[in-house]
Structure formats: structure tokens, C-alpha cells
Design a protein around this motif. Structure first.
Motif, PDB file in Angstrom:
ATOM      1  N   GLY A 161       4.307   8.211 -79.073  1.00 27.34           N
ATOM      2  CA  GLY A 161       3.770   8.899 -80.240  1.00 27.34           C
ATOM      3  C   GLY A 161       3.955  10.400 -80.150  1.00 27.34           C
ATOM      4  O   GLY A 161       4.322  11.055 -81.138  1.00 27.34           O
ATOM      5  N   ALA A 162       3.724  10.969 -78.965  1.00 26.74           N
ATOM      6  CA  ALA A 162       3.920  12.410 -78.775  1.00 26.74           C
ATOM      7  C   ALA A 162       5.391  12.776 -78.899  1.00 26.74           C
ATOM      8  O   ALA A 162       5.746  13.804 -79.506  1.00 26.74           O
ATOM      9  CB  ALA A 162       3.378  12.831 -77.410  1.00 26.74           C
ATOM     10  N   ILE A 163       6.257  11.940 -78.339  1.00 32.35           N
ATOM     11  CA  ILE A 163       7.706  12.201 -78.418  1.00 32.35           C
ATOM     12  C   ILE A 163       8.171  12.172 -79.874  1.00 32.35           C
ATOM     13  O   ILE A 163       8.927  13.047 -80.327  1.00 32.35           O
ATOM     14  CB  ILE A 163       8.473  11.170 -77.571  1.00 32.35           C
ATOM     15  N   LEU A 164       7.711  11.175 -80.617  1.00 33.41           N
ATOM     16  CA  LEU A 164       8.091  11.068 -82.034  1.00 33.41           C
ATOM     17  C   LEU A 164       7.560  12.243 -82.841  1.00 33.41           C
ATOM     18  O   LEU A 164       8.250  12.762 -83.727  1.00 33.41           O
ATOM     19  CB  LEU A 164       7.560   9.747 -82.608  1.00 33.41           C
ATOM     20  N   ALA A 165       6.336  12.675 -82.536  1.00 34.23           N
ATOM     21  CA  ALA A 165       5.751  13.794 -83.276  1.00 34.23           C
ATOM     22  C   ALA A 165       6.510  15.091 -83.013  1.00 34.23           C
ATOM     23  O   ALA A 165       6.706  15.904 -83.920  1.00 34.23           O
ATOM     24  CB  ALA A 165       4.279  13.959 -82.906  1.00 34.23           C
ATOM     25  N   GLU A 166       6.951  15.297 -81.770  1.00 32.10           N
ATOM     26  CA  GLU A 166       7.737  16.490 -81.450  1.00 32.10           C
ATOM     27  C   GLU A 166       9.101  16.442 -82.135  1.00 32.10           C
ATOM     28  O   GLU A 166       9.628  17.462 -82.574  1.00 32.10           O
ATOM     29  CB  GLU A 166       7.915  16.622 -79.935  1.00 32.10           C
ATOM     30  N   LYS A 167       9.667  15.250 -82.249  1.00 32.43           N
ATOM     31  CA  LYS A 167      11.010  15.109 -82.809  1.00 32.43           C
ATOM     32  C   LYS A 167      11.016  15.110 -84.329  1.00 32.43           C
ATOM     33  O   LYS A 167      11.837  15.800 -84.963  1.00 32.43           O
ATOM     34  CB  LYS A 167      11.663  13.828 -82.285  1.00 32.43           C
ATOM     35  N   TYR A 168      10.109  14.357 -84.941  1.00 30.80           N
ATOM     36  CA  TYR A 168      10.123  14.181 -86.391  1.00 30.80           C
ATOM     37  C   TYR A 168       9.019  14.954 -87.123  1.00 30.80           C
ATOM     38  O   TYR A 168       9.027  15.006 -88.359  1.00 30.80           O
ATOM     39  CB  TYR A 168      10.011  12.702 -86.747  1.00 30.80           C
ATOM     40  N   GLY A 169       8.089  15.529 -86.371  1.00 31.43           N
ATOM     41  CA  GLY A 169       7.010  16.289 -86.991  1.00 31.43           C
ATOM     42  C   GLY A 169       5.698  15.531 -86.983  1.00 31.43           C
ATOM     43  O   GLY A 169       5.666  14.312 -87.209  1.00 31.43           O
ATOM     44  N   GLY A 170       4.633  16.260 -86.734  1.00 33.89           N
ATOM     45  CA  GLY A 170       3.317  15.626 -86.664  1.00 33.89           C
ATOM     46  C   GLY A 170       2.843  15.056 -87.977  1.00 33.89           C
ATOM     47  O   GLY A 170       2.093  14.087 -88.004  1.00 33.89           O
ATOM     48  N   GLN A 171       3.274  15.646 -89.084  1.00 33.65           N
ATOM     49  CA  GLN A 171       2.807  15.161 -90.381  1.00 33.65           C
ATOM     50  C   GLN A 171       3.204  13.712 -90.616  1.00 33.65           C
ATOM     51  O   GLN A 171       2.374  12.858 -90.932  1.00 33.65           O
ATOM     52  CB  GLN A 171       3.361  16.025 -91.511  1.00 33.65           C
ATOM     53  N   ILE A 172       4.473  13.399 -90.467  1.00 31.22           N
ATOM     54  CA  ILE A 172       4.954  12.049 -90.776  1.00 31.22           C
ATOM     55  C   ILE A 172       4.437  11.034 -89.765  1.00 31.22           C
ATOM     56  O   ILE A 172       4.059   9.917 -90.125  1.00 31.22           O
ATOM     57  CB  ILE A 172       6.497  12.010 -90.869  1.00 31.22           C
ATOM     58  N   VAL A 173       4.384  11.408 -88.477  1.00 27.34           N
ATOM     59  CA  VAL A 173       3.944  10.465 -87.453  1.00 27.34           C
ATOM     60  C   VAL A 173       2.451  10.169 -87.598  1.00 27.34           C
ATOM     61  O   VAL A 173       2.029   9.006 -87.544  1.00 27.34           O
ATOM     62  CB  VAL A 173       4.267  11.012 -86.051  1.00 27.34           C
ATOM     63  N   PHE A 174       1.644  11.199 -87.794  1.00 30.45           N
ATOM     64  CA  PHE A 174       0.208  10.994 -88.007  1.00 30.45           C
ATOM     65  C   PHE A 174      -0.019  10.142 -89.256  1.00 30.45           C
ATOM     66  O   PHE A 174      -0.836   9.209 -89.252  1.00 30.45           O
ATOM     67  CB  PHE A 174      -0.494  12.346 -88.144  1.00 30.45           C
ATOM     68  N   GLY A 175       0.704  10.448 -90.328  1.00 30.74           N
ATOM     69  CA  GLY A 175       0.524   9.716 -91.576  1.00 30.74           C
ATOM     70  C   GLY A 175       0.880   8.246 -91.460  1.00 30.74           C
ATOM     71  O   GLY A 175       0.148   7.375 -91.941  1.00 30.74           O
ATOM     72  N   ILE A 176       2.014   7.951 -90.819  1.00 30.43           N
ATOM     73  CA  ILE A 176       2.427   6.556 -90.666  1.00 30.43           C
ATOM     74  C   ILE A 176       1.445   5.802 -89.779  1.00 30.43           C
ATOM     75  O   ILE A 176       1.172   4.613 -90.005  1.00 30.43           O
ATOM     76  CB  ILE A 176       3.855   6.490 -90.096  1.00 30.43           C
ATOM     77  N   GLY A 177       0.893   6.491 -88.773  1.00 35.71           N
ATOM     78  CA  GLY A 177      -0.099   5.843 -87.923  1.00 35.71           C
ATOM     79  C   GLY A 177      -1.306   5.374 -88.721  1.00 35.71           C
ATOM     80  O   GLY A 177      -1.791   4.256 -88.540  1.00 35.71           O
ATOM     81  N   VAL A 178      -1.787   6.210 -89.629  1.00 35.02           N
ATOM     82  CA  VAL A 178      -2.941   5.832 -90.451  1.00 35.02           C
ATOM     83  C   VAL A 178      -2.557   4.750 -91.452  1.00 35.02           C
ATOM     84  O   VAL A 178      -3.308   3.781 -91.661  1.00 35.02           O
ATOM     85  CB  VAL A 178      -3.506   7.067 -91.186  1.00 35.02           C
ATOM     86  N   LEU A 179      -1.397   4.896 -92.082  1.00 34.56           N
ATOM     87  CA  LEU A 179      -0.971   3.912 -93.089  1.00 34.56           C
ATOM     88  C   LEU A 179      -0.795   2.521 -92.478  1.00 34.56           C
ATOM     89  O   LEU A 179      -1.241   1.519 -93.053  1.00 34.56           O
ATOM     90  CB  LEU A 179       0.340   4.364 -93.733  1.00 34.56           C
ATOM     91  N   GLY A 180      -0.134   2.450 -91.322  1.00 30.21           N
ATOM     92  CA  GLY A 180       0.052   1.146 -90.677  1.00 30.21           C
ATOM     93  C   GLY A 180      -1.272   0.493 -90.328  1.00 30.21           C
ATOM     94  O   GLY A 180      -1.451  -0.724 -90.510  1.00 30.21           O
ATOM     95  N   THR A 181      -2.206   1.291 -89.831  1.00 32.53           N
ATOM     96  CA  THR A 181      -3.534   0.770 -89.511  1.00 32.53           C
ATOM     97  C   THR A 181      -4.223   0.239 -90.768  1.00 32.53           C
ATOM     98  O   THR A 181      -4.875  -0.815 -90.740  1.00 32.53           O
ATOM     99  CB  THR A 181      -4.397   1.865 -88.871  1.00 32.53           C
ATOM    100  N   ALA A 182      -4.064   0.951 -91.880  1.00 32.23           N
ATOM    101  CA  ALA A 182      -4.713   0.552 -93.132  1.00 32.23           C
ATOM    102  C   ALA A 182      -4.156  -0.772 -93.653  1.00 32.23           C
ATOM    103  O   ALA A 182      -4.912  -1.652 -94.088  1.00 32.23           O
ATOM    104  CB  ALA A 182      -4.535   1.643 -94.180  1.00 32.23           C
TER     105      ALA A 182
END
Length: 495
Positions: free
Chosen positions: A94-115
Motif C-alpha cells: 500500500g505504501a509503495i503504491l501510494a508513493e508511485k501512483y499518489g495517496g489520493q487514488i490509493v486511499f480512495g480505492i481502499g475505502v471504495l473496495g471496503t464499501a
């Protein structure tokens, strides 16, 4: 006698430092009516509120589910812990993806998938293996949220405001928990069958899942991974954030004193004592909070004599205290840092939180008065929120450039507590089986308090005390480690 040129250089340095301080004070006020860094913090807080509500709603719904499906307490423990099987796996990616693609998209997808998985969970509840799998995958999605949030902290949070923003963002998790318990209680009690077992518990998952999807739309519209990508940010606020991120909070002006290595220093993350001081404190906090989070409705329902709906309403109090304590700790910590060092501030905040929690845990197991028990439970959970100005902020203190990676390692270790705490508590409490359609009788009377009563469906008070004692002992050990090994400044091996 020093050469004149050195005195001139010293005067020039002092003048430059004074000018830099004045510039930063002026820039700090920039940003308009709603500063974008504050908007990001509020959105992050709302996002964590959503994921925590979706995480803990099972703690309320599991009671009617247990009666309906005939689970034992041990089976219930596995159901409650399954989330963490996936949660510990994807922290570092998750940290690697956030550094590479940006925290906005990674944080958002994490919440959406959980929902989305929360919405489909009731359809899977009839098959235990499928329910465990869904909860584990929910944990997988949610596991990226905290590492991504800490990556966002390294881009967005000025070192002079670090404790406040970190604490406010994390406080959202406590508010989400506070909201989830009473709302879940109301939804569960909307309708019951002839055997007094709820038939409306699936709505707990439908409601919170839908809210999570709505938040995702708002997040993708308003948030950004970096200040430079943020729509509507002023030049002054952008300059202020740029000049004050990635710095030592004890040294806010002057030359850059925190260097970033080309790649994450994994060896330092795994071996440095300052990192392990954070990990141990993070683990201890999680162990206590997750134990109470998963078993609080059960404790109140069976041992204190509240109905499930009443337990949901009462259970809001500890988490509101936790929310308030988190906001207060961030505010107090940033003010303390101005008059003392970061290390002293983190020591004061952390030890205050853990001492209060330990005392409350040891004491509340002996409470026979329900009002006093609620007060002590509220104080125990509420004081844990005070760590926002302690170890939670210390991740960015010691690693202002690599905090996302450092937090991912720490969260893997800390959330082992989420796997083992419900299971250990389940074994300590015993294996009373709740067959389908069996209604629990009233709780133990004071004369029976402390005696086993599996026939009535209640759990011996001595078993609850053992659960609380273990949590308190873990707190004490973590506090000792904090005193000896915590650092308040950036650590080169962790950057």
C-alpha cells in the motif's frame, strides 16, 4: 578573539533566520477561508471514519448472527479477527503504491473496495468460509488506507502543525466507531422474529457500505495527492507547505537538515530501536482498542445488563471521549513543542495516555455498578485517543520523508494484535455456545458476580477481568520501551 567576518556571518545568519521565521508566520496564514491542507485533513478524517464504521459494525451485528447461525464464542472470535488476516498483508505494498501512483487514488480505492464488500457481506454470511474470506479481503482493501494517509502527510503537513493534522485525521476513526455502534444498534433492533432474534442486522452493512461509496465520490472530486495538484490552492499556502514539509519540528527554518535516501531504508525500518519503540507502542494500543472494540457490545449486553440497542447507545461514549482526546492531544502537543523538545512532548503525551488506560483497565473489571463501569470503560478507551500526539505523530517525526513506508511496517506488526486479540479474548471468556433462537437471560446478580454461569449465557466476571489485566500489562511494557528508545528528531537510518 573571533575574526570580524565570523561575527558578520553570525549576524547575517540571525537576520536570515529571523526573516525566515517572519516569512513562515505570514505564509502560515495564507490559504483563504478554508485552507486546502485543512480540507485534506478533514476529508482524510471522514474517510477513516467510514472505514472504521465498516470495520466495527460487525461487532454489533455479530450477536444476532451468532444466535442465528449457532456460533461458539471461539468461532465468533475467528469471524471478528478474519478482517485482520488480509489487513496485515498489504500494508507495505500500500505504501509503495501510494508513493508511485499518489495517496489520493490509493486511499480512495481502499475505502471504495471496503464499501463494496461491506454491501455484499450479508449475502455471504450463511457460509462461514465465504464470510471469513470476504472479511479478509475487506481487510486487504482497507490495509492501504493508513500507509497512503501517511504518504499524504509527508506531502501536505507542515512540521509546525504535524501533531494537530495527524491527530485530527486519525480522530476520524474514533468518530466512525462512535457513530457505528448506536446506528448499528438501532438498525439491528428495527425488527425481531418470534424468538427475539434480529432479522434486520443486514441493514448494518447496507447503510455503511452505501455511505462509503458516497464518500469516495466526494474524495475524488475534492482531494489531491500533492499540494501542487490541488485545485484552488493559493500561492502562499503552497509555498508554506513546500518550505515546512520534510523537516525536523525542532528546527523549522534554516538549511534543509533531513536528507532522503534514493530508496526506502528497509534495514533501518526493521532494526532501528526508535522504529521498534513506535511499533511496540502501536501494537499495545491496538491490542487494547481492538479487544474492547470487538467485545464492548458483548460486555455491556451480558455483563452490565444493557440490551443490544442500549449497549450501542452507551458504547458511543467511550469513542466520543477517544475522539475528543485525539483532537486535544494534537493541539496540546503542537503547543508543548514550542516550549520544550519534540521528544519531551511525545513522552508526556504517550505516558499520560497509557497510564490512564492501564489504571482504568485494572479497575473496571471489579465494577458492579453499571454507571461506574461505563465511566471506567469510557476513560480506558478515551485515553487511548490521546496517543495522537504520541506514537502516531512520531512516525513522521523520525521519518519525515519515508513515513508512509515506516508506518506500513509498523501497521503490519501492530495489527497482528487485531488477529490475536479477539481470539485470545474468546479463549479467556470461554466457549459458551449460543444455539439458534436461544435468548440470553438477565445478567448475573451481585451475589453471583465472579461465578461461572454458562447456563444463563453470561460470562464469569473473573474472565472479563483477565481480559482487562492482559491489556493493561501490555500497556505497561510498551510505556517502558517508549521511555528508553523513542526519538524526537529525524533519524538518518529511517529516511
Amino acid at each position: 578573539m573571533r575574526p570580524v567576518v565570523n561575527e558578520d556571518e553570525e549576524v547575517e545568519t540571525q537576520r536570515s533566520t529571523s526573516e525566515s521565521q517572519n516569512l513562515l508566520r505570514n505564509l502560515q496564514k495564507e490559504g483563504g477561508l478554508v485552507k486546502k491542507r485543512m480540507l485534506m485533513t478533514v476529508l482524510l478524517s471522514m474517510g477513516l471514519g467510514n472505514v472504521y464504521a465498516m470495520r466495527v459494525n460487525l461487532s454489533s451485528a455479530v450477536e444476532p448472527m451468532q444466535k442465528h447461525y449457532g456460533w461458539s464464542n471461539i468461532t465468533q472470535g475467528y469471524v471478528l479477527s478474519a478482517f485482520f488476516w488480509g489487513y496485515v498483508l498489504f500494508q507495505i505494498p500500500g505504501a509503495i503504491l501510494a508513493e508511485k501512483y499518489g495517496g489520493q487514488i490509493v486511499f480512495g480505492i481502499g475505502v471504495l473496495g471496503t464499501a463494496i464488500l461491506t454491501l455484499i457481506l450479508p449475502l455471504c454470511a450463511g457460509h462461514l468460509w465465504l464470510l471469513l474470506a470476504v472479511r479478509a479481503v475487506m481487510g486487504l482493501f482497507e490495509s492501504v488506507t493508513f500507509p497512503a494517509m501517511n504518504v499524504l502527510f509527508t506531502k501536505w503537513v507542515p512540521c509546525t502543525e504535524r501533531s494537530f493534522h495527524v491527530s485530527v485525521a486519525n480522530a476520524g476513526a474514533y468518530m466512525g466507531t462512535a457513530v457505528a455502534f448506536p446506528v448499528s444498534g438501532v438498525l439491528i433492533d428495527m425488527h425481531k422474529d418470534d424468538d427475539n432474534v434480529s432479522t434486520t442486522w443486514p441493514w448494518v452493512f447496507y447503510v455503511f457500505g452505501a455511505i462509503g461509496v458516497a464518500w469516495f465520490i466526494l474524495w475524488m472530486w475534492l482531494a489531491a495527492s500533492t499540494p501542487g495538484q490541488m485545485k484552488g490552492i493559493t500561492d502562499g499556502e503552497l509555498e508554506y507547505i513546500t518550505q515546512t514539509t520534510g523537516r525536523d519540528a525542532d528546527v523549522t527554518v534554516g538549511t534543509e537538515n533531513v536528507k532522503r535516501s534514493p530508496s526506502p531504508p528497509w534495514r533501518g525500518f526493521l532494526t532501528h530501536p526508535a522504529a521498534w519503540a513506535i511499533y511496540i507502542n502501536h501494537f499495545s494500543s491496538n491490542y487494547c482498542v481492538y479487544t474492547l472494540m470487538t467485545y464492548l457490545p458483548k460486555y455491556m449486553d451480558e455483563d452490565l445488563g444493557f440490551s443490544l440497542q442500549d449497549a450501542g447507545g452507551i458504547a458511543v461514549i467511550p469513542y466520543l471521549c477517544q475522539f475528543g482526546a485525539a483532537i486535544a492531544s494534537g493541539t496540546i502537543a503542537d503547543k508543548l513543542i514550542k516550549v520544550t523538545t519534540v521528544r519531551n512532548t511525545r513522552l508526556i503525551i504517550e505516558l499520560s495516555a497509557f497510564t490512564m488506560a492501564s489504571v482504568m483497565l485494572v479497575t473496571m473489571g471489579w465494577m458492579t455498578d453499571t454507571t461506574l463501569a461505563v465511566v471506567f470503560v469510557s476513560a480506558a478507551i478515551g485515553s487511548s485517543g490521546f496517543v495522537g500526539g504520541g506514537f502516531i505523530s512520531n512516525y513522521v517525526d523520525v521519518s519525515p520523508h519515508q513515513a508512509g513506508y515506516l508506518y506500513s511496517v509498523g501497521n503490519v506488526i501492530a495489527n497482528i494484535a487485531g488477529i490475536i486479540a479477539p481470539i485470545i479474548a474468546g479463549y479467556i471468556l470461554g466457549d459458551e455456545v449460543y444455539p439458534p433462537t436461544v435468548t440470553l437471560t438477565s445478567p448475573l446478580t451481585p451475589a453471583e458476580y465472579g461465578e461461572s454461569s454458562s447456563a444463563s449465557g453470561t460470562i464469569a466476571a473473573s474472565h472479563w477481568r483477565n481480559v482487562f489485566y492482559l491489556s493493561a500489562a501490555i500497556y505497561v511494557f510498551a510505556g517502558v520501551m517508549w521511555v528508553f528508545f523513542m526519538k524526537g528528531k529525524p533519524v538518518p537510518e529511517l529516511n
